[in-house]
Motif scaffolding. Structure first.
Motif, PDB file in Angstrom:
ATOM      1  N   PRO A  47       0.836  -1.203   0.000  1.00 26.45           N
ATOM      2  CA  PRO A  47       0.000   0.000   0.000  1.00 26.45           C
ATOM      3  C   PRO A  47       0.862   1.240   0.000  1.00 26.45           C
ATOM      4  N   PRO A  48       0.287   2.387  -0.363  1.00 23.92           N
ATOM      5  CA  PRO A  48       1.077   3.624  -0.340  1.00 23.92           C
ATOM      6  C   PRO A  48       1.540   3.938   1.069  1.00 23.92           C
ATOM      7  N   LEU A  49       2.697   4.570   1.170  1.00 28.62           N
ATOM      8  CA  LEU A  49       3.245   4.915   2.476  1.00 28.62           C
ATOM      9  C   LEU A  49       2.361   5.953   3.158  1.00 28.62           C
ATOM     10  N   LEU A  50       2.183   5.784   4.458  1.00 29.94           N
ATOM     11  CA  LEU A  50       1.385   6.712   5.239  1.00 29.94           C
ATOM     12  C   LEU A  50       2.278   7.399   6.249  1.00 29.94           C
ATOM     13  N   SER A  51       2.006   8.614   6.559  1.00 28.28           N
ATOM     14  CA  SER A  51       2.770   9.342   7.565  1.00 28.28           C
ATOM     15  C   SER A  51       1.806   9.970   8.555  1.00 28.28           C
ATOM     16  N   GLY A  52       2.366  10.490   9.650  1.00 23.99           N
ATOM     17  CA  GLY A  52       1.541  11.127  10.660  1.00 23.99           C
ATOM     18  C   GLY A  52       0.788  12.331  10.119  1.00 23.99           C
ATOM     19  N   ALA A  53       1.243  12.856   8.976  1.00 20.94           N
ATOM     20  CA  ALA A  53       0.595  14.033   8.401  1.00 20.94           C
ATOM     21  C   ALA A  53      -0.713  13.671   7.718  1.00 20.94           C
ATOM     22  N   THR A  54      -0.909  12.386   7.384  1.00 15.97           N
ATOM     23  CA  THR A  54      -2.093  12.000   6.633  1.00 15.97           C
ATOM     24  C   THR A  54      -3.100  11.221   7.465  1.00 15.97           C
ATOM     25  N   THR A  55      -2.667  10.676   8.584  1.00 19.07           N
ATOM     26  CA  THR A  55      -3.592   9.922   9.414  1.00 19.07           C
ATOM     27  C   THR A  55      -3.097   9.912  10.854  1.00 19.07           C
ATOM     28  N   SER A  56      -4.007   9.734  11.784  1.00 11.41           N
ATOM     29  CA  SER A  56      -3.634   9.625  13.194  1.00 11.41           C
ATOM     30  C   SER A  56      -4.084   8.289  13.774  1.00 11.41           C
ATOM     31  N   GLU A  57      -4.638   7.419  12.929  1.00  9.05           N
ATOM     32  CA  GLU A  57      -5.087   6.108  13.367  1.00  9.05           C
ATOM     33  C   GLU A  57      -4.330   5.023  12.614  1.00  9.05           C
ATOM     34  N   TYR A  58      -3.856   4.018  13.357  1.00 13.56           N
ATOM     35  CA  TYR A  58      -3.068   2.951  12.753  1.00 13.56           C
ATOM     36  C   TYR A  58      -3.583   1.604  13.240  1.00 13.56           C
ATOM     37  N   ASP A  59      -3.416   0.608  12.404  1.00 13.35           N
ATOM     38  CA  ASP A  59      -3.749  -0.760  12.799  1.00 13.35           C
ATOM     39  C   ASP A  59      -2.643  -1.364  13.644  1.00 13.35           C
ATOM     40  N   VAL A  60      -1.395  -0.957  13.346  1.00 15.36           N
ATOM     41  CA  VAL A  60      -0.232  -1.530  14.026  1.00 15.36           C
ATOM     42  C   VAL A  60       0.749  -0.411  14.354  1.00 15.36           C
ATOM     43  N   VAL A  61       1.259  -0.407  15.576  1.00 17.94           N
ATOM     44  CA  VAL A  61       2.317   0.514  15.964  1.00 17.94           C
ATOM     45  C   VAL A  61       3.536  -0.324  16.342  1.00 17.94           C
ATOM     46  N   VAL A  62       4.636  -0.087  15.668  1.00 21.20           N
ATOM     47  CA  VAL A  62       5.876  -0.824  15.918  1.00 21.20           C
ATOM     48  C   VAL A  62       6.848   0.097  16.644  1.00 21.20           C
ATOM     49  N   ILE A  63       7.341  -0.359  17.779  1.00 20.44           N
ATOM     50  CA  ILE A  63       8.301   0.413  18.562  1.00 20.44           C
ATOM     51  C   ILE A  63       9.707  -0.074  18.222  1.00 20.44           C
ATOM     52  N   GLY A  64      10.480   0.779  17.599  1.00 22.31           N
ATOM     53  CA  GLY A  64      11.852   0.424  17.248  1.00 22.31           C
ATOM     54  C   GLY A  64      12.005   0.178  15.756  1.00 22.31           C
ATOM     55  N   ALA A  65      12.927   0.919  15.138  1.00 15.81           N
ATOM     56  CA  ALA A  65      13.139   0.815  13.693  1.00 15.81           C
ATOM     57  C   ALA A  65      14.417   0.065  13.384  1.00 15.81           C
ATOM     58  N   GLY A  66      14.701  -1.002  14.175  1.00 18.72           N
ATOM     59  CA  GLY A  66      15.795  -1.888  13.822  1.00 18.72           C
ATOM     60  C   GLY A  66      15.346  -2.832  12.721  1.00 18.72           C
ATOM     61  N   VAL A  67      16.197  -3.796  12.374  1.00 18.06           N
ATOM     62  CA  VAL A  67      15.858  -4.721  11.302  1.00 18.06           C
ATOM     63  C   VAL A  67      14.582  -5.494  11.637  1.00 18.06           C
ATOM     64  N   GLY A  68      14.441  -5.939  12.902  1.00 19.15           N
ATOM     65  CA  GLY A  68      13.251  -6.680  13.294  1.00 19.15           C
ATOM     66  C   GLY A  68      11.988  -5.840  13.199  1.00 19.15           C
ATOM     67  N   GLY A  69      12.056  -4.608  13.734  1.00 17.89           N
ATOM     68  CA  GLY A  69      10.890  -3.732  13.689  1.00 17.89           C
ATOM     69  C   GLY A  69      10.502  -3.345  12.276  1.00 17.89           C
ATOM     70  N   LEU A  70      11.495  -3.016  11.461  1.00 18.90           N
ATOM     71  CA  LEU A  70      11.212  -2.644  10.075  1.00 18.90           C
ATOM     72  C   LEU A  70      10.651  -3.826   9.289  1.00 18.90           C
ATOM     73  N   SER A  71      11.156  -5.038   9.569  1.00 17.80           N
ATOM     74  CA  SER A  71      10.649  -6.225   8.877  1.00 17.80           C
ATOM     75  C   SER A  71       9.190  -6.470   9.241  1.00 17.80           C
ATOM     76  N   ALA A  72       8.890  -6.386  10.552  1.00 13.03           N
ATOM     77  CA  ALA A  72       7.510  -6.585  10.997  1.00 13.03           C
ATOM     78  C   ALA A  72       6.590  -5.541  10.384  1.00 13.03           C
ATOM     79  N   ALA A  73       7.040  -4.291  10.382  1.00  7.94           N
ATOM     80  CA  ALA A  73       6.222  -3.214   9.826  1.00  7.94           C
ATOM     81  C   ALA A  73       5.999  -3.392   8.333  1.00  7.94           C
ATOM     82  N   ALA A  74       7.046  -3.798   7.620  1.00  7.51           N
ATOM     83  CA  ALA A  74       6.937  -3.957   6.168  1.00  7.51           C
ATOM     84  C   ALA A  74       5.960  -5.066   5.803  1.00  7.51           C
ATOM     85  N   VAL A  75       6.019  -6.188   6.525  1.00 10.77           N
ATOM     86  CA  VAL A  75       5.123  -7.303   6.230  1.00 10.77           C
ATOM     87  C   VAL A  75       3.679  -6.919   6.562  1.00 10.77           C
ATOM     88  N   CYS A  76       3.493  -6.205   7.674  1.00  6.81           N
ATOM     89  CA  CYS A  76       2.139  -5.751   8.017  1.00  6.81           C
ATOM     90  C   CYS A  76       1.604  -4.787   6.962  1.00  6.81           C
TER      91      CYS A  76
END
Length: 250
Positions: free
Chosen positions: A30-59
């Motif tokens: 899906p298109p990338l979303l930022s805080g400027a376009t929405t304030s509601e999320y299905d998933v919030v990932v804490i930490g942008a390491g490889v694990g966090g980025l992988s989880a976020a990307a798959v979601c």
């Protein structure tokens, strides 16, 4: 970290060569979303390491709205680097292998396949090492050439010990790689994601000895009487570069 991960590590570096699963994405991210376009999320990932980025990307690839929070000024965790006065420094131990082949045991490669991305990979067949036993510049990567390393740095029975270790882990590696890491999960959903791999799971448990799969890799080394200092130090180094832990913890 476990015997499972260590076998995957050995395969990634070319010491084992079992057939590998390939994942393909069947949906466009899906298109990338930022805080400027929405304030509601299905998933919030804490930490942008490889694990966090992988989880976020798959979601995100599955259509969920994802927010990744990071306290540092750059994403990547131990995988990011910075430049000062013309010198580039890495923030953590890092060895990346098994990302360019289409069929690979590397879970990060699976993430790229799931989200439908394929970066341009720089491939190599040699690397430089500086070791207490002697400098080995431009070593070849792979199982066959490792025996040259053993001749130069190992003890008189190092090659025999290495062959004994490979005889133990190769069947286990072949079984493990029939069970893709992306299918493994800790909740009840495992019945769905791992159901089609029931046969492979049984093979892993049978060849791995059940609870020994989660034991430190050092346990397996002790069972196979791997005592050569160079082999033990080499495996500790590889485990640390790939997982940030030695064989006692990996």
């Amino acid at each position: 970290g476990s015997v499972q991960m260590s076998c995957m590590m050995l395969a990634t570096l070319g010491y084992l060569s079992p057939p590998q699963p390939t994942f393909r994405s069947h949906r466009s991210p899906p298109p990338l979303l930022s805080g400027a376009t929405t304030s509601e999320y299905d998933v919030v990932v804490i930490g942008a390491g490889v694990g966090g980025l992988s989880a976020a990307a798959v979601c995100a690839a599955s259509g969920l709205k994802v927010c990744v929070c990071e306290s540092h000024d750059a994403p990547g965790g131990a995988a990011h680097s910075w430049t000062t006065k013309g010198f580039t420094f890495e923030s953590g131990p890092s060895l990346y292998a098994g990302l360019s082949p289409d069929r690979s045991p590397n879970p990060l490669k699976h993430v790229y396949q799931i989200i439908g991305e394929e970066p341009e990979w720089l491939t190599y067949d040699r690397w430089g090492t500086y070791l207490p036993e002697g400098d080995l510049l431009h070593d070849a990567v792979g199982a066959a050439d490792f025996y040259e390393k053993l001749k130069a740095c190992g003890g008189p029975d190092a090659a025999e010990q290495w062959e004994r270790l490979m005889a133990r882990v190769t069947p286990l590696g072949e079984a493990i790689f029939q069970l893709p890491s992306a299918a493994v999960r800790a909740d009840l959903g495992a019945a769905i994601t791992m159901g089609k791999y029931a046969g492979a799971l049984a093979g892993v448990v049978l060849k791995g000895g059940g609870d020994k799969l989660n034991a430190p890799f050092a346990t397996l080394l002790e069972e196979e009487r791997i005592t050569d200092p160079f082999i033990r130090n080499w495996l500790d180094m590889i485990c640390f570069l790939l997982q940030g832990a030695t064989t006692k913890d990996a």
